[in-house]
Design a protein around this motif. Structure first.
Motif, PDB file in Angstrom:
ATOM      1  N   LEU A   8      43.652  34.655  55.940  1.00 52.90           N
ATOM      2  CA  LEU A   8      44.387  33.860  54.883  1.00 52.90           C
ATOM      3  C   LEU A   8      45.603  34.524  54.527  1.00 52.90           C
ATOM      4  N   THR A   9      46.518  33.895  53.907  1.00 57.79           N
ATOM      5  CA  THR A   9      47.868  34.666  53.659  1.00 57.79           C
ATOM      6  C   THR A   9      47.553  35.638  52.405  1.00 57.79           C
ATOM      7  N   PRO A  10      48.030  37.066  52.787  1.00 57.96           N
ATOM      8  CA  PRO A  10      47.886  38.016  51.530  1.00 57.96           C
ATOM      9  C   PRO A  10      49.065  37.763  50.570  1.00 57.96           C
ATOM     10  N   ILE A  11      48.385  38.376  49.236  1.00 58.89           N
ATOM     11  CA  ILE A  11      49.401  38.217  48.404  1.00 58.89           C
ATOM     12  C   ILE A  11      50.023  39.801  48.165  1.00 58.89           C
ATOM     13  N   HIS A  12      51.425  39.989  48.678  1.00 57.14           N
ATOM     14  CA  HIS A  12      52.011  41.142  48.863  1.00 57.14           C
ATOM     15  C   HIS A  12      52.296  41.658  47.496  1.00 57.14           C
ATOM     16  N   GLN A  13      52.504  41.054  46.359  1.00 51.75           N
ATOM     17  CA  GLN A  13      52.665  41.673  44.990  1.00 51.75           C
ATOM     18  C   GLN A  13      52.518  40.233  43.877  1.00 51.75           C
ATOM     19  N   CYS A  14      51.943  41.006  42.941  1.00 47.75           N
ATOM     20  CA  CYS A  14      51.785  40.068  41.582  1.00 47.75           C
ATOM     21  C   CYS A  14      52.330  40.673  40.532  1.00 47.75           C
ATOM     22  N   SER A  15      53.376  40.056  39.747  1.00 47.74           N
ATOM     23  CA  SER A  15      53.908  40.690  38.653  1.00 47.74           C
ATOM     24  C   SER A  15      53.522  40.044  37.332  1.00 47.74           C
ATOM     25  N   ALA A  16      52.249  39.289  37.230  1.00 47.06           N
ATOM     26  CA  ALA A  16      51.989  38.607  36.070  1.00 47.06           C
ATOM     27  C   ALA A  16      51.061  39.433  35.445  1.00 47.06           C
ATOM     28  N   ASP A  17      51.671  40.407  34.554  1.00 46.95           N
ATOM     29  CA  ASP A  17      50.975  41.507  33.822  1.00 46.95           C
ATOM     30  C   ASP A  17      49.716  40.939  33.031  1.00 46.95           C
ATOM     31  N   GLY A  18      49.645  39.939  32.701  1.00 48.91           N
ATOM     32  CA  GLY A  18      48.737  39.381  31.411  1.00 48.91           C
ATOM     33  C   GLY A  18      47.487  39.004  32.502  1.00 48.91           C
ATOM     34  N   CYS A  19      47.601  38.881  33.905  1.00 49.48           N
ATOM     35  CA  CYS A  19      46.142  38.288  34.519  1.00 49.48           C
ATOM     36  C   CYS A  19      45.075  39.443  34.826  1.00 49.48           C
ATOM     37  N   THR A  20      44.065  38.980  34.519  1.00 50.16           N
ATOM     38  CA  THR A  20      42.836  40.060  34.676  1.00 50.16           C
ATOM     39  C   THR A  20      42.685  40.395  36.066  1.00 50.16           C
ATOM     40  N   PHE A  21      43.244  39.606  37.041  1.00 49.43           N
ATOM     41  CA  PHE A  21      43.071  39.933  38.636  1.00 49.43           C
ATOM     42  C   PHE A  21      44.177  41.140  39.138  1.00 49.43           C
ATOM     43  N   ASN A  22      45.208  41.220  38.021  1.00 52.33           N
ATOM     44  CA  ASN A  22      46.280  42.145  38.343  1.00 52.33           C
ATOM     45  C   ASN A  22      46.292  43.555  38.147  1.00 52.33           C
ATOM     46  N   ALA A  23      46.235  44.460  39.094  1.00 54.46           N
ATOM     47  CA  ALA A  23      46.036  45.856  38.880  1.00 54.46           C
ATOM     48  C   ALA A  23      47.089  46.438  39.486  1.00 54.46           C
ATOM     49  N   SER A  24      48.051  47.112  38.795  1.00 50.47           N
ATOM     50  CA  SER A  24      49.336  47.901  39.394  1.00 50.47           C
ATOM     51  C   SER A  24      50.000  47.091  40.275  1.00 50.47           C
TER      52      SER A  24
END
Length: 99
Positions: A8-24
């Motif tokens: 599966l395609t990896p997620i390189h970066q997520c800048s959605a600060d308000g998402c519970t799945f986002n850490a750093s």
């Protein structure tokens, strides 16, 4: 513990600060869905204050954007994607490219 298909395609970066799945700036959802009734939107976004413990890096489980050049049979074919907040405030796939 759930396992993820590493094809599966990896997620390189997520800048959605308000998402519970986002850490750093790293997505830790096992697999996200991109697209919400044809709109470029991270359908897995979960805006609750409790953060989940980081596990494996996130991947794209399904892409519902039939007009994206990286979509082949609901599967993302990009080498990696970035998820972030659009100018309108929505959380979307920033790697989206119209076919």
């Amino acid at each position: 513990m759930a396992t993820v298909n590493l094809d599966l395609t990896p997620i390189h970066q997520c800048s959605a600060d308000g998402c519970t799945f986002n850490a750093s700036a790293s997505c830790h959802a096992p697999a996200i869905t991109v697209g919400d009734h044809g709109a470029n939107h991270c359908a897995t976004f979960l805006g609750i204050p409790t953060k989940h413990s980081p596990t494996n890096d996130g991947h794209v489980g399904a892409c519902q954007l039939s007009d994206c050049s990286h979509n082949a049979d609901l599967t993302c074919t990009a080498s990696t994607i970035e998820v972030g907040t659009s100018a309108g405030g929505g959380t979307e796939c920033l790697t989206y490219s119209a076919a």
